[in-house]
Enzyme design. Sequence first.
Site, mmCIF file in Angstrom:
data_model
loop_
_atom_site.group_PDB
_atom_site.id
_atom_site.type_symbol
_atom_site.label_atom_id
_atom_site.label_comp_id
_atom_site.label_asym_id
_atom_site.label_seq_id
_atom_site.Cartn_x
_atom_site.Cartn_y
_atom_site.Cartn_z
ATOM 1 N N GLU A 126 0.907 -1.259 0.223
ATOM 2 C CA GLU A 126 0.047 0.090 0.012
ATOM 3 C C GLU A 126 1.065 1.173 -0.026
ATOM 4 O OE1 GLU A 126 -2.751 -0.208 3.048
ATOM 5 O OE2 GLU A 126 -3.749 1.761 2.606
ATOM 6 N N ARG A 179 5.044 -13.385 9.677
ATOM 7 C CA ARG A 179 5.786 -12.213 9.489
ATOM 8 C C ARG A 179 7.199 -12.409 10.108
ATOM 9 N NH1 ARG A 179 2.104 -7.771 8.788
ATOM 10 N NH2 ARG A 179 3.618 -6.044 9.326
ATOM 11 N N LYS A 194 4.747 0.741 9.717
ATOM 12 C CA LYS A 194 4.778 1.888 8.900
ATOM 13 C C LYS A 194 4.138 3.083 9.689
ATOM 14 C CE LYS A 194 3.102 0.306 5.007
ATOM 15 N NZ LYS A 194 2.270 0.158 3.658
#
Length: 597
Positions: free
Chosen positions: A59, A294, A304
């Site tokens: 994104e 992850r 982020k």
Amino acid sequence: MPAPPAAPKPSNFLRQVIERDLAAGAYASRRFGGSPGDAAHHAKGPPDPARIRTRFPPEPNGYLHIGHAKSVCLNFGFAAEFGGVCHLRFDDTNPEKEEQEFVDAIVEMVHWLGWSWEANGISHLYYASDYFDFMYRAAEYLIESGLAYVDEQSAEAMRANRGDFNTPGIDSPYRNRSKQENLARFREMRDGRHADGAMVLRARIDMASPNINLRDPTLYRIKRATHHNTGDRWCIYPMYTYAHPIEDALENITHSFCTLEFEDQRPFYDWLLEQLASGGLLQRPLPKQVEFGRLNLTYVITSKRKLKALVDEGHVSGWDDPRMPTLAGMRRRGYTPASIRKMAEDTGASKTNIWVDYSVLEIALRDDLEPLAARAMAVLDPLRLKLTNWSEVFGSASHREPCSAPAHPQRPELGQRAFTLGSEVWIERDDFAEVPPKGFFRLFPGNKVRLKYGMVVECTGCEKDAQGQVSAVLARVVPGTKSGTPGADAIKVKGTITWIGAHPAAEGGGVQATVRLFDRLFSAPQPDSGDGDFRDHLNPDSLRVVQGWIEPSLQRAEADLRLQFERHGYFVTDRVDHTPGAPVFNRITGLKDSWAK
Ligand code: ATP
Ligand code: MG
């Protein structure tokens, strides 16, 4: 003695999934229309030349970090390994937080890591927002098939009626209205006839499903926001869970690798694509979602949002601050792309979220830098050393004694570097002790040491300033002991120290340089978990800037030059602030592991 068992290869169940699918020919019948598209578009194309298709779908709302690098390397790595293609896709379906700056930075960093999305003459760089038309059409198809409806319940009522783990949900009063009514309503939503949040489009699946994600998930919402790609064309936007499977299918993705938090979404992913393929909108075989754990690194934050907070609140100088775990920061710090790729590979793929010690990355980095980085000397905490018998020995105070050293001890082809010794040199302050502690072999009154690549000197004392601080060390040079000459070994010394001539660079002396010494940005191994705010764990001493002296050959060092300052570690010229006239070095890492506990 039997050999120790080889360390097990990091588990990589993702590779096994691909191998199994290829062996079964699961994706062999796909056609590719040369660009993303619906079933009809692909049907016109030739058999897909890519054996598999993966994608990295960021994104564009921030900079890539080391966690993303894991996903980048997995996806691009598998595509390269299996004769496939990996797409770079900007998942830009959320109009509010996305910016061109981030798109550009992501493109640059994926390239920097060494990956390419060009294959078979096509650039596979895509924007999810280019699929808005198809997504809209697919939504109308679902409505017409009785698989979606417009819900006008308030957000609170929707939440309350969803139920929870123990309680089934309750059907919306709008759930059973006619297809015509739903279609008309949805078109009104699209045409801007209703306020933001007044209603949503929902899938019509099962309000009693044990998987809450299947209790009529929202597909579209009304949101008046200008989108960086489509401007004000739309006032309804698809939800991520609706958009993502469609993006994968339009692009002919075979394996959609994502992190574990999406596991509960997989049934909806499959449900949605199955409906659209049954309706002839999407080509079969459909993409398959596979989740992996992850990657978390100790002493690092990979969110982020939190990294953005560090930037916005001024804890760091920007997204590319060399202490940041962003790829932009790590590049500026001097990390090599190869070391990051190696870390990604060595940590494999696992079915649970994993914690990796930061030293794993540091070890990969040092392994990469050791053969690559030329050597040089630098003095980072300078103290003047005066050779009081220099004129006596060499006939003049201004005599410069030429010295040389290999650019790299294992790579003679890199040649020699040259500098000179004079009557005064810079040494490290802690290489002198007026009263030597036990085991100290460097300069103290009466002791002899070698100035590396230079001569042996014997310390006679020191000078002090008004505050009693040592301001200069005094020594006598021992004639005939120059490195590389027959007399060099005549005198045995226990200590060798690094130094830089205190005379002008034009005569082989030192060049002044700004040197940034970094420590961990966070002092806790898991700054982001446990009690308190991640900011509480910021290390107040993560940056120290010193003025040092470096060898004259580095006077014109170009930007992004990596080298090793002997005894001090690996350094890189800063890609932003360094100029040949005013050198600025970042310490990449020390020579020894300082991360492992
Ligand atoms: P963040 O929480 O930092 O915003 P994200 O997952 O929301 O990360 P995206 O831009 O959506 O950010 O991520 C792009 C891809 O990178 C996704 O497929 C995501 O799963 C993957 N990814 C992000 N962080 C990690 C990580 N720590 N380990 C492995 N993959 C990751
Ligand atoms: Mg995300």
